[in-house]
Each structure stands twice: as structure tokens, then as C-alpha cells.
Scaffold this motif. Structure first.
Motif, mmCIF file in Angstrom:
data_model
loop_
_atom_site.group_PDB
_atom_site.id
_atom_site.type_symbol
_atom_site.label_atom_id
_atom_site.label_comp_id
_atom_site.label_asym_id
_atom_site.label_seq_id
_atom_site.Cartn_x
_atom_site.Cartn_y
_atom_site.Cartn_z
ATOM 1 N N GLY A 610 0.774 -1.127 0.248
ATOM 2 C CA GLY A 610 0.092 0.081 0.072
ATOM 3 C C GLY A 610 0.680 1.231 -0.044
ATOM 4 N N TYR A 611 2.172 1.248 -0.709
ATOM 5 C CA TYR A 611 2.750 2.183 -0.697
ATOM 6 C C TYR A 611 3.565 2.321 -1.936
ATOM 7 C CZ TYR A 611 2.726 3.928 4.287
ATOM 8 O OH TYR A 611 2.162 4.173 5.407
ATOM 9 N N ILE A 612 3.631 3.540 -2.483
ATOM 10 C CA ILE A 612 3.933 3.837 -3.957
ATOM 11 C C ILE A 612 5.580 4.609 -3.557
ATOM 12 C CG2 ILE A 612 4.029 5.120 -5.881
ATOM 13 C CD1 ILE A 612 0.957 5.185 -5.669
ATOM 14 N N PHE A 613 6.578 3.815 -4.186
ATOM 15 C CA PHE A 613 7.931 4.724 -4.006
ATOM 16 C C PHE A 613 8.224 5.088 -5.453
ATOM 17 C CE2 PHE A 613 9.517 2.027 0.045
ATOM 18 C CZ PHE A 613 8.402 1.534 -0.052
ATOM 19 N N PHE A 614 8.983 6.482 -5.301
ATOM 20 C CA PHE A 614 9.249 7.217 -6.302
ATOM 21 C C PHE A 614 10.334 8.162 -5.912
ATOM 22 C CE2 PHE A 614 7.512 11.306 -5.258
ATOM 23 C CZ PHE A 614 6.648 10.907 -4.203
ATOM 24 N N GLY A 615 11.081 8.838 -6.842
ATOM 25 C CA GLY A 615 12.345 9.435 -6.484
ATOM 26 C C GLY A 615 12.151 11.074 -6.919
ATOM 27 N N PHE A 621 11.202 8.539 -2.106
ATOM 28 C CA PHE A 621 10.063 8.985 -1.290
ATOM 29 C C PHE A 621 9.193 7.691 -1.263
ATOM 30 C CE2 PHE A 621 11.780 13.142 -2.198
ATOM 31 C CZ PHE A 621 11.612 13.719 -1.226
ATOM 32 N N ALA A 622 8.037 7.531 -0.350
ATOM 33 C CA ALA A 622 7.170 6.826 -0.141
ATOM 34 C C ALA A 622 5.824 7.366 0.347
ATOM 35 C CB ALA A 622 7.354 5.526 0.784
ATOM 36 N N ARG A 623 4.947 7.036 -0.597
ATOM 37 C CA ARG A 623 3.330 7.565 -0.331
ATOM 38 C C ARG A 623 2.367 6.764 -0.288
ATOM 39 N NH1 ARG A 623 0.564 12.893 -3.267
ATOM 40 N NH2 ARG A 623 -0.829 13.424 -1.703
ATOM 41 N N ALA A 624 1.625 6.829 0.675
ATOM 42 C CA ALA A 624 0.455 5.865 1.176
ATOM 43 C C ALA A 624 -0.661 5.776 0.022
ATOM 44 C CB ALA A 624 -0.215 6.043 2.461
ATOM 45 N N VAL A 632 -4.001 8.097 -3.423
ATOM 46 C CA VAL A 632 -2.888 8.420 -2.542
ATOM 47 C C VAL A 632 -3.577 9.192 -1.165
ATOM 48 C CG1 VAL A 632 -1.455 8.224 -4.355
ATOM 49 C CG2 VAL A 632 -2.491 10.498 -3.922
ATOM 50 N N SER A 633 -2.609 9.019 -0.130
ATOM 51 C CA SER A 633 -3.048 9.975 1.024
ATOM 52 C C SER A 633 -1.917 10.498 1.591
ATOM 53 C CB SER A 633 -3.923 9.145 1.986
ATOM 54 O OG SER A 633 -3.243 8.112 2.476
ATOM 55 N N GLY A 634 -1.901 11.464 2.581
ATOM 56 C CA GLY A 634 -0.843 12.118 3.222
ATOM 57 C C GLY A 634 0.234 12.450 2.283
ATOM 58 N N GLU A 635 1.085 13.095 3.191
ATOM 59 C CA GLU A 635 2.398 13.627 2.181
ATOM 60 C C GLU A 635 3.372 12.568 2.033
ATOM 61 O OE1 GLU A 635 0.632 17.018 1.780
ATOM 62 O OE2 GLU A 635 2.461 16.807 1.232
ATOM 63 N N PRO A 636 4.329 12.671 1.195
ATOM 64 C CA PRO A 636 5.474 11.904 0.525
ATOM 65 C C PRO A 636 6.346 11.981 1.706
ATOM 66 C CG PRO A 636 5.001 13.195 -1.436
ATOM 67 C CD PRO A 636 4.322 14.131 -0.033
ATOM 68 N N ILE A 637 6.985 10.444 2.145
ATOM 69 C CA ILE A 637 7.830 10.326 3.256
ATOM 70 C C ILE A 637 9.288 10.249 2.654
ATOM 71 C CG2 ILE A 637 8.279 8.948 5.283
ATOM 72 C CD1 ILE A 637 5.362 7.888 4.908
ATOM 73 N N GLU A 638 10.401 10.992 3.055
ATOM 74 C CA GLU A 638 11.362 10.917 2.184
ATOM 75 C C GLU A 638 12.185 9.567 3.106
ATOM 76 O OE1 GLU A 638 15.428 13.570 1.015
ATOM 77 O OE2 GLU A 638 14.408 14.113 2.932
ATOM 78 N N LEU A 639 12.805 8.781 2.399
ATOM 79 C CA LEU A 639 13.357 7.416 2.979
ATOM 80 C C LEU A 639 15.032 7.515 3.061
ATOM 81 C CD1 LEU A 639 11.124 4.894 1.510
ATOM 82 C CD2 LEU A 639 10.998 5.772 3.974
ATOM 83 N N LEU A 640 15.250 7.942 1.631
ATOM 84 C CA LEU A 640 16.947 7.721 1.847
ATOM 85 C C LEU A 640 17.215 8.970 0.584
ATOM 86 C CD1 LEU A 640 17.282 4.051 0.653
ATOM 87 C CD2 LEU A 640 18.137 5.289 2.619
ATOM 88 N N THR A 641 18.373 9.313 0.802
ATOM 89 C CA THR A 641 18.820 10.436 -0.126
ATOM 90 C C THR A 641 20.002 9.858 -0.844
ATOM 91 O OG1 THR A 641 20.290 11.565 1.494
ATOM 92 C CG2 THR A 641 18.175 12.467 1.107
ATOM 93 N N GLY A 642 20.676 10.614 -2.009
ATOM 94 C CA GLY A 642 21.822 10.317 -2.626
ATOM 95 C C GLY A 642 21.716 9.211 -3.569
ATOM 96 N N ILE A 643 20.522 8.897 -4.231
ATOM 97 C CA ILE A 643 20.439 8.044 -5.225
ATOM 98 C C ILE A 643 20.007 8.574 -6.547
ATOM 99 C CG2 ILE A 643 19.005 5.869 -6.060
ATOM 100 C CD1 ILE A 643 18.045 5.620 -3.098
ATOM 101 N N PRO A 644 20.974 8.488 -7.572
ATOM 102 C CA PRO A 644 20.879 9.427 -8.581
ATOM 103 C C PRO A 644 19.717 8.921 -9.572
ATOM 104 C CG PRO A 644 22.596 7.710 -8.936
ATOM 105 C CD PRO A 644 21.891 7.668 -7.616
ATOM 106 N N ILE A 645 19.082 10.087 -10.178
ATOM 107 C CA ILE A 645 18.020 9.985 -11.415
ATOM 108 C C ILE A 645 18.644 10.373 -12.761
ATOM 109 C CG2 ILE A 645 15.613 10.301 -12.252
ATOM 110 C CD1 ILE A 645 15.132 11.121 -9.031
ATOM 111 N N THR A 646 18.675 9.483 -13.631
ATOM 112 C CA THR A 646 19.359 9.880 -14.765
ATOM 113 C C THR A 646 18.251 9.614 -16.057
ATOM 114 O OG1 THR A 646 19.926 7.657 -15.293
ATOM 115 C CG2 THR A 646 21.614 9.191 -14.131
ATOM 116 N N GLN A 647 18.672 9.467 -17.326
ATOM 117 C CA GLN A 647 17.815 9.477 -18.343
ATOM 118 C C GLN A 647 16.313 8.521 -18.131
ATOM 119 O OE1 GLN A 647 20.987 9.387 -18.462
ATOM 120 N NE2 GLN A 647 21.574 11.423 -19.789
ATOM 121 N N LEU A 648 15.364 9.072 -18.761
ATOM 122 C CA LEU A 648 14.234 8.397 -18.658
ATOM 123 C C LEU A 648 13.578 8.049 -17.045
ATOM 124 C CD1 LEU A 648 14.570 5.492 -21.392
ATOM 125 C CD2 LEU A 648 13.722 7.894 -21.553
#
Length: 754
Positions: A610-615, A621-624, A632-648
Motif C-alpha cells: 500500500g505504498y508507492i515509491f518514487f524519486g 520517497f514513499a506515499r501511502a 493516495v493519502s498523506g504527504e510523501p515520506i523521504e526515506l533515503l537520499t543520494g540515489i541518482p536519477i538519470t535519463q528516462l
């Protein structure tokens, strides 16, 4: 301003005039007793051009009397004077604070029934148009810096001739208030440092220099820090400008330096000398702030403003380890480099500094390995432990979390999966535009793609339940990419050479599912045997896991990527690039709909429990998500930092149905050192130190090298290096510039951009 307040201003003005010029700073520092607003008023009158002799000849001077009378008539700068008034749809509730660029109030947005902060520029007769321009520029600059650690601007307006900015309301305390109680624990100081520099990196990528970073402009909230007050921020000059040159007032957004506006204790030497600024100016200010965080003392001290300025320009701060012996040498060296007097001796970009700080802050630093471990704790995690259960191995031991969630897939003796995972000897995890690994639904196995010494990408399977210490290479899975699991964990799907294939885990036999199929942006296998994947520009495709024809699963709304089935096996999430949103689709043909917008750009998706994970911007982040209401409900929860996002939107992480999370902080591309090839076959370094290059070209004159180089977040920008002096100039700042090529005359560069 009240008449009583102006009595104090006038009294101090008289006294200051009787002091010698070299004594005024000391006198005002003592007499104002920390009341910076009072001191500013006195100093503004002293700068009004009134000579002491003129004043003594005819006290009080006509100009001074007129100025005071005019200010008393307006009385516009009295703190709290706007309480109860309405600025457009915003009702002012409470005065919060005053600063050099305005008064801040708590207000209510009556349209959305939310609390906001309203910053008001006091209406003063001596205000020049540049001050209004600067105030409005602050709103423009911050509105373009969408980042979790930068205060958000909602609106801007004018009410009865008074300019105001509407910002998010932030609850917490400033770093200055926090440091009044002493230094921070090292782990907390590093955590905040990473967040501050992450925000600076975002600003610098947009060509913005803050120019007033200090503890008073850093707010500590339950979710981390927020960088405030871009009131004197400016845009960087052209990329070829060197720091120390006179700023170009005709360049876009450039303004002349005003040394008195920045707080001297945290200002860089070039600011205090009135020279031009660039990203390294903010790095110095960060260094002064971080120094105070770990030692509890200011890097540059003095009883008067002039003494502080002299200290910044001429003296070195006490070594950090003399004041705080427990601080590791590596941390002390990193911060000391920020405080170098010469800009060329500091960290050259916030991105490089951010990479270093993240390495220092990480437990069991990854150095390129896939990690499965606990994320560092932060205050909100300690207060909201139940939210942490969304990712079992990220935040809590697996067995404990499984019992909290009541998962029927978790076994009582499931191992605690918190460790680094390395590929087999003589191989390396493949770095491309796909996510090269996937966790099994039970979290006990990992499918990954690795490159061997022959340069071929192959699929491997690794188990974590003790059955084998070695990974198994899958024969017939050459040139593999994008592995993904069946819901029962019996199969692994992957793509190779324009084919969709699957391999049975029990016997490693590979079977073809579909031909003329390729994906570099995710795939998902549903409980009913349907596989979804993107095949290029356009919507998602679907095919039976047993083979058969492919058909469209989604259409319209631009390109679709990173599909993920939810628990019912019929509906699925996917990322829509054109609208920057996460949508909900269905294999039964129900119309898709938007679930949520993402502020920056799409990323890889994950789903479990029941959680969506996205960057977003290198943070996971995770959101209920409620599978009954499909909302969806509530605010996104930051879980980890420093994971890069590249093309696509590629963000290398994988979440299993049982909870464990695997992630990779490597940005993609293989580090390499650029070498000169000598005629006799020898090689010599052209650039010392490895980096991830995405194309390079030597200028016709042989003196300059253009190259595209990746940073820690995975973006790539074009740089030019003078091979004689080793000086580098950055030409692009958006993170999507590749393969530069010189024109024949060496005056222009072409490059590809996405």
C-alpha cells in the motif's frame, strides 16, 4: 515605528557622531545590544551624508529632523502593523519576524484554508526602486527552485502599494537558535550539511547564488532543513566569467556586489571585497555554517564588524579538531577546504561537495556496490515509527516489520537483510539507462545484470538464504537488461537483443516470450500472467507471460514508463512523462487516471504494502496508497537520499513484496581517465582522476578539451578545460548535455541535449 523607538534612534545617532569613525562600530555593537534593526536605522542615518560639524552647528540638523518626522508620519515599519489585514485572499494572523528585506507574518490562505507565511516589504519613503526589484526578484528566483530543502513560494502581489510574497509556512527553529545551545552531534551535523548543500546544488544548477547563507537562514523542521531568504541572491554571470572579475551589471539578473548586505561572519572574502561571486561563494558560507555546527563556535569572531571582516580576509579559523577532537580527520579536511580564502582552492561545485558529504555521512559507504541496509535516522522517523514500516529492511529489521505489517508472505525466521552486495570477481554491475537489478518478491534473491571482462552484459542470480555464497550466471542471457520477477518468484523476466525472455529460477532454462520487444524503462509481471513494459515513445505494451501477440496497454498522454502492478494484479501504476505524473491504469480496459503529480520529473517506481515509491532530486520517497479507494493519502515520506536519477527517470532501486529494499548510488557510466596516446605507444594522463565522461572533443588549436561529464546525481553537462592551465569552465547547467563537438574554427561547440 513608534516615537519611543525613534527617540532611541536619535539618541544613539547623537552619541555615534561624537565618536571617532574608527570607534563607531564598537560603540554601536555595545549600545544596540544585539538589536540589529535599531543598529541598521542608526547606520542608515549616519550614511545619510550629515557631517558632525554641521550637526553641532545647528542641532538637530534640518535633514535629520525631516527624516525623523517623515518616518514617524509613515510609521510603516512597526512590527506587527499588518496583523488583522487582508492581502488579497491572505488574512494576516501573527507577526513572526523582521529582517533586512521585510517583515514575515503567519497568514491563512482563505481559498485553500491553509497556513502560509507572508513576507512584506515595508513601505518606506527612502526605499529606492532597486530594493523593490530585489524583493520581487527573490520571489522569481525561489519560485524556480522546486526542492524539498528550499522554502517554496506560492504567490506574489501588491496590496495598497505594499509588495508581498506568499511562501510555505515552516514550523521549527532556525539553525542559529539551535546552535545557541551548543554544537550538534556529528551525525546530525552531517545530515543537515548534506541537505543544505543539496539545496545549494539545486540553486547553482539554476544559475543562482544565495549570497547570504548563514545559520539564521536555515530552518530546522521535523523533516529536515529548509533554506530560506534569497533576498540578496543573484544570478551567476556568463560561464566564462572568472570569480574576482568585476560583475557585469548588464548580464541577466546580475547586480553589483553590496558587501554590507551579507552577514560578515559568514560572507566570503570576495563578497567583502566587492568582487564578483559564483557557486564557490556559497560554498565558503556553508563552510562557516558547518564549522559552527560541529564546533559550537563561529569560524570568524570579533567584537565589531570591522574586526570580523579583517578576520575573514586575513586570519584562519582554529582547526576543527582542536575545538572538537571527536570530529574525524576526513570531515575536518572537507570543511576546511570550504573555508579557503582563494576560491580556486575551495570545492569547485556544490555537486562535488555534496558527493563528498554523502560519502562521509553514509554508514558502510557503498563505493559502487548495491546496498541493502538501514537508512540513517532523522527526527521525523523517530517520532513516526509506524510510517517506517513501509520498507522493512530500509528502516527496521525484517522480522519485526513483517509482524507489524501482518504480511502473510513473511516467514518467522527471515534473515535481517542489511548488507552490501558485490558482483562476482572480474565483473561489475552494468551501468546503463535501465535499473540493472531486481529483488525477488520474498526479498531472498537478487537478479542483476553484470558486465564481464569481455564487455558482455549477462544476467546473474544471487540468493541470500545461505544456500550458496556464489551468484549463478544464466547461460543464454547475454546482452541482458531490465530484470524483473514473476509474482510467485519462480521466474525472472528480462530483455535481450530485441526480445523479451524469461528464465525459470529452479533450472536456469531461458524461454522466449516475445520478439521485437525492448525496454530500458522498467517492466512488471502481474498475478494473471500479464507482462507490461514500454517499447519506446508512446504508451505501454502488454503480452502474456506464456507468449503471444503484443498489444497496447495504455495510449495517449505522451510516453509512459516504469509500470508496477498493485496488489489486485489487474491495476498498475506508471509514470507519464508529458504530465510529470503517476497514473493508475488497468489491464481490463478501464480508463487511466492521474494519481499524483511529481514536482520535478518522473522516476522509476516501486510498489508494496500500500505504498508507492518514487524519486525526486536524488531522494527516494514513499506515499501511502489505499487499494480500496484507489487514492493516495498523506504527504510523501523521504526515506533515503543520494540515489541518482538519470535519463528516462532511471533511479536504481528495487523494493520487494516482503519489504527489503535494494538501491545503488552509482550514477551510471564507467569511470575513466582521459589519456594522451603518445606516438611510441605510451600514454599520459590528460586529466588526472577518473570521471564518467559522455563524449569529448579536442579543439582545433589543441589547447582546449571539451567534454561531457556526469555528476553524482547522474546528470551530464558540457565543460571546457584549458590543457595548459587545467582551468575548467562549465558551459551547461541543466544536466542533459552530451557529446560536444568543436566547430572548425574552434569558436563554437555543438552538443546533443535531451
Amino acid at each position: 515605528m513608534t516615537p519611543e523607538r525613534w527617540d532611541a534612534v536619535e539618541r544613539l545617532y547623537h552619541a555615534a557622531l561624537e565618536c571617532g569613525l574608527d570607534q563607531r562600530d564598537r560603540f554601536l555593537a555595545s549600545a544596540c545590544e544585539g538589536d540589529e534593526a535599531l543598529r541598521a536605522e542608526v547606520e542608515s542615518l549616519l550614511a545619510h551624508g550629515l557631517a558632525a560639524s554641521d550637526f553641532l552647528a545647528s542641532p538637530p540638523a534640518d535633514e535629520l529632523r525631516a527624516a525623523i518626522a517623515s518616518r514617524l508620519d509613515h510609521r510603516v515599519s512597526a512590527p506587527g502593523q499588518y496583523v488583522g489585514q487582508t492581502f488579497g485572499p491572505y488574512t494576516i494572523v501573527t507577526w513572526l519576524a523582521s529582517g533586512g528585506m521585510g517583515d514575515v507574518y503567519r497568514a491563512v490562505d482563505t481559498r485553500l484554508n491553509r497556513t502560509v507565511a507572508v513576507k512584506v516589504l515595508p513601505q518606506q519613503p527612502w526605499c529606492d526602486p532597486e530594493r523593490q526589484l530585489r524583493f520581487r526578484r527573490e520571489a522569481e528566483i525561489v519560485s524556480n527552485l522546486n526542492h524539498p530543502h528550499i522554502c517554496t513560494v506560492h504567490d506574489i502581489g501588491v496590496h495598497d502599494g505594499v509588495d508581498y510574497i506568499v511562501m510555505e509556512y515552516i514550523e521549527g527553529e532556525t539553525m542559529q537558535q539551535c546552535l545557541a545551545r551548543g554544537s550538534l552531534p556529528l551525525a546530525r551535523a552531517l545530515e543537515y550539511s548534506v541537505q543544505i548543500v543539496d539545496a545549494l546544488d539545486k540553486a547553482h544548477r539554476r544559475g543562482v547564488v544565495h549570497r547570504d547563507l548563514k545559520p539564521g537562514n536555515v530552518m530546522i523542521t521535523a523533516a529536515g532543513i529548509k533554506l530560506l531568504d534569497f533576498g540578496i541572491a543573484t544570478r551567476m554571470t556568463a560561464p566564462t566569467a572568472r570569480l574576482g572579475d568585476a560583475p557585469d551589471p548588464t548580464s541577466h539578473g546580475a547586480i553589483a556586489q553590496e558587501p554590507a548586505m551579507a552577514t560578515p561572519r559568514y560572507a566570503s572574502p570576495e563578497q567583502l571585497e566587492g568582487k564578483g561571486v559564483d557557486a564557490r561563494t556559497d560554498i565558503f558560507s556553508f563552510g562557516a555554517t558547518a564549522y559552527e555546527m560541529v564546533t559550537g563556535r563561529a569560524a570568524f569572531e570579533g567584537e565589531t564588524r570591522s574586526v570580523v571582516i579583517r578576520s575573514v580576509l586575513q586570519e584562519e579559523p582554529s582547526p576543527i579538531r582542536e575545538l572538537a577532537p571527536a570530529v574525524p580527520n576526513a570531515v575536518a579536511r572537507t570543511l576546511a577546504r570550504c573555508l579557503a580564502k582563494a576560491p580556486d582552492e575551495r570545492w569547485q561545485t556544490a555537486s562535488d561537495l555534496l558527493f563528498e558529504l554523502r560519502s562521509l555521512a553514509a554508514d558502510n559507504s557503498l563505493d559502487g556496490g548495491v546496498a541493502m541496509r538501514a537508512a540513517p535516522k532523522s527526527p521525523w522517523r523517530e517520532r513516526a515509527w509506524w510510517l517506517a514500516a513501509v520498507a522493512a529492511a530500509v528502516l527496521l529489521p525484517l522480522m519485526f516489520t513483517a509482524s507489524r505489517l501482518g504480511s502473510d508472505r513473511a516467514t518467522p525466521n527471515a534473515p535481517d537483510l542489511r548488507f552490501d552486495v558485490w558482483p562476482e570477481a572480474d565483473t561489475a554491475f552494468a551501468a546503463s539507462f535501465d535499473v540493472p537489478f531486481a529483488l525477488a518478491p520474498d526479498g531472498r534473491s537478487l537478479a542483476y545484470v553484470a558486465v564481464g571482462a569481455d564487455g558482455v552484459r549477462r544476467l546473474w542470480l544471487r540468493r541470500f538464504d545461505g544456500a550458496s555464497e556464489r551468484a549463478q550466471q544464466i547461460a543464454g542471457a547475454e546482452d541482458a537488461n531490465t530484470p524483473f520477477w514473476s509474482p510467485d518468484g519462480a521466474w525472472v523476466g528480462f530483455f535481450s537483443r530485441q526480445r523479451l525472455l524469461k528464465v525459470r529460477v529452479s533450472n536456469a532454462r531461458v524461454q522466449i516470450v516475445a520478439t521485437h520487444a525492448a525496454s530500458m524503462a522498467g517492466a512488471t509481471w502481474g498475478a494473471d500472467g500479464v507482462i507490461l513494459f514500454p517499447t519506446g515513445p508512446g504508451g505501454l505494451s502488454r503480452v502474456s507471460a506464456d507468449g503471444g501477440p503484443m498489444s497496447a496497454a495504455t495510449t495517449g498522454d505522451g510516453s509512459h514508463f516504469w509500470p508496477q502492478f498493485i496488489g489486485d494484479g489487474r491495476r498498475f501504476l506508471y509514470a507519464a512523462a508529458r504530465t510529470n505524473g503517476i497514473r493508475l491504469g488497468s489491464v481490463s480496459g478501464e480508463p487511466s487516471r492521474l494519481l499524483m503529480k511529481v514536482p520535478l520529473r518522473i522516476s522509476s517506481l516501486g510498489y508494496t504494502h500500500g505504498y508507492i515509491f518514487f524519486g525526486q532530486d536524488a531522494s527516494l520517497f514513499a506515499r501511502a496508497f489505499d487499494e480500496r479507494t484507489l487514492e493516495v493519502s498523506g504527504e510523501p515520506i523521504e526515506l533515503l537520499t543520494g540515489i541518482p536519477i538519470t535519463q528516462l527517470g532511471r533511479m536504481p532501486f528495487s523494493i520487494s513484496a516482503a519489504g527489503p529494499l535494494a538501491f545503488w548510488r552509482y550514477a551510471g557510466g564507467t569511470p575513466a581517465t582521459l589519456q594522451w596516446l603518445i606516438e611510441d605507444g605510451r600514454t599520459e594522463p590528460a586529466i588526472e582522476g577518473p570521471a564518467r565522461y559522455v563524449g569529448f572533443d579536442l579543439a582545433p588549436d589543441g589547447r582546449r578539451l571539451a567534454f561531457s561529464r556526469r555528476n553524482v546525481d547522474g546528470g551530464a553537462d558540457v565543460w571546457v578545460r584549458d590543457l595548459r592551465t587545467s582551468a575548467e569552465t562549465r558551459l551547461t547547467f541543466h544536466g542533459f548535455a552530451f557529446a560536444p563537438r568543436w566547430s572548425p574554427d574552434g569558436r563554437r561547440l555543438a552538443f546533443t541535449a535531451t
